[in-house]
Enzyme design. Sequence first.
Site, mmCIF file in Angstrom:
data_model
loop_
_atom_site.group_PDB
_atom_site.id
_atom_site.type_symbol
_atom_site.label_atom_id
_atom_site.label_comp_id
_atom_site.label_asym_id
_atom_site.label_seq_id
_atom_site.Cartn_x
_atom_site.Cartn_y
_atom_site.Cartn_z
ATOM 1 N N GLY A 161 1.187 -1.215 0.264
ATOM 2 C CA GLY A 161 0.306 -0.001 0.069
ATOM 3 C C GLY A 161 0.982 1.128 0.287
ATOM 4 N N ARG A 162 2.265 1.115 0.063
ATOM 5 C CA ARG A 162 2.711 2.655 0.252
ATOM 6 C C ARG A 162 4.253 2.057 0.427
ATOM 7 N NH1 ARG A 162 1.878 4.267 6.737
ATOM 8 N NH2 ARG A 162 2.747 2.732 8.091
ATOM 9 N N TYR A 187 9.797 -6.407 17.553
ATOM 10 C CA TYR A 187 10.520 -6.483 15.535
ATOM 11 C C TYR A 187 11.781 -7.218 15.466
ATOM 12 C CZ TYR A 187 10.579 -3.796 11.649
ATOM 13 O OH TYR A 187 10.915 -3.349 10.617
ATOM 14 N N ALA A 188 12.978 -6.933 16.537
ATOM 15 C CA ALA A 188 14.575 -7.556 16.397
ATOM 16 C C ALA A 188 14.197 -8.732 16.486
ATOM 17 C CB ALA A 188 14.820 -7.188 17.657
ATOM 18 N N LYS A 214 12.125 -10.556 12.843
ATOM 19 C CA LYS A 214 13.149 -10.372 11.780
ATOM 20 C C LYS A 214 14.109 -11.367 11.856
ATOM 21 C CE LYS A 214 11.373 -6.669 9.679
ATOM 22 N NZ LYS A 214 9.910 -7.019 8.403
#
Length: 253
Positions: A15-16, A154-155, A158
Amino acid sequence: MTESPSRVAIVTGAGRGIGAAVARRLASDGFAVALADLDEAAVKAGADAITADGGRAMGVGVDVGDADSVNAAVATVADELGPPTVLVNNAGITRDNMLFKMSESDWDSVMTVHLRGSFLMSRAAQQHMTQQQWGRIINLSSTSALGNRGQANYATAKAGLQGFTKTLAIELGKFGVTANAIAPGFIETDMTAATAERVGVPFEDFKKAAAAEIPVRRVGRPADIAGVVSFLVSEDASFVSGQVIYVAGGPRA
């Protein structure tokens, strides 16, 4: 096989930002592109723009964390554009906080989008790739996989994607399918702008401070990531699999 594989790509989180740039690049490379995102209006607009430029594209709404939504979206793409042979798992969210302030939902929502989402999308798309004996899966990791203050969720997600990528490479290689991960450093997007706003720093100052720490002395652009995706899905990269490529202007951001 006698027929050449279909040139159809799915890009999640299109979307972006990075996802939108990757979709545009793959369309210019000659792929029919399905832009997939929770924000269906955004991807339909993005697909219309690609079509207006002479490409083939469609926008499809998908909740990557929901198996039924994923299976329906991939089936729709296969019906309308052709069986997908390229998948870019780019959909992502942040719910940054220090560990002692991080809620269970902050943790779970990030794991759901990044890890469960990439698993579900890859599982649904790989059957089309293995049938055609050709495919490319690109997972978006991050320099945060190396550890980043305030990003335990998040880390972890990922870093998990890097292990997922390497396992896909091992399992799918004999079917002509490669799997690689790209780990961007600081990229100028709405997401990094939101981070600057959250910490109370003007975005231009935020970018300037980031660039000063990057060996090439600039922040990244979505097109920088799109260029690496373009290489990894090409025939030139057919012997590159199970790799994590840091695109960060230096050894790490």
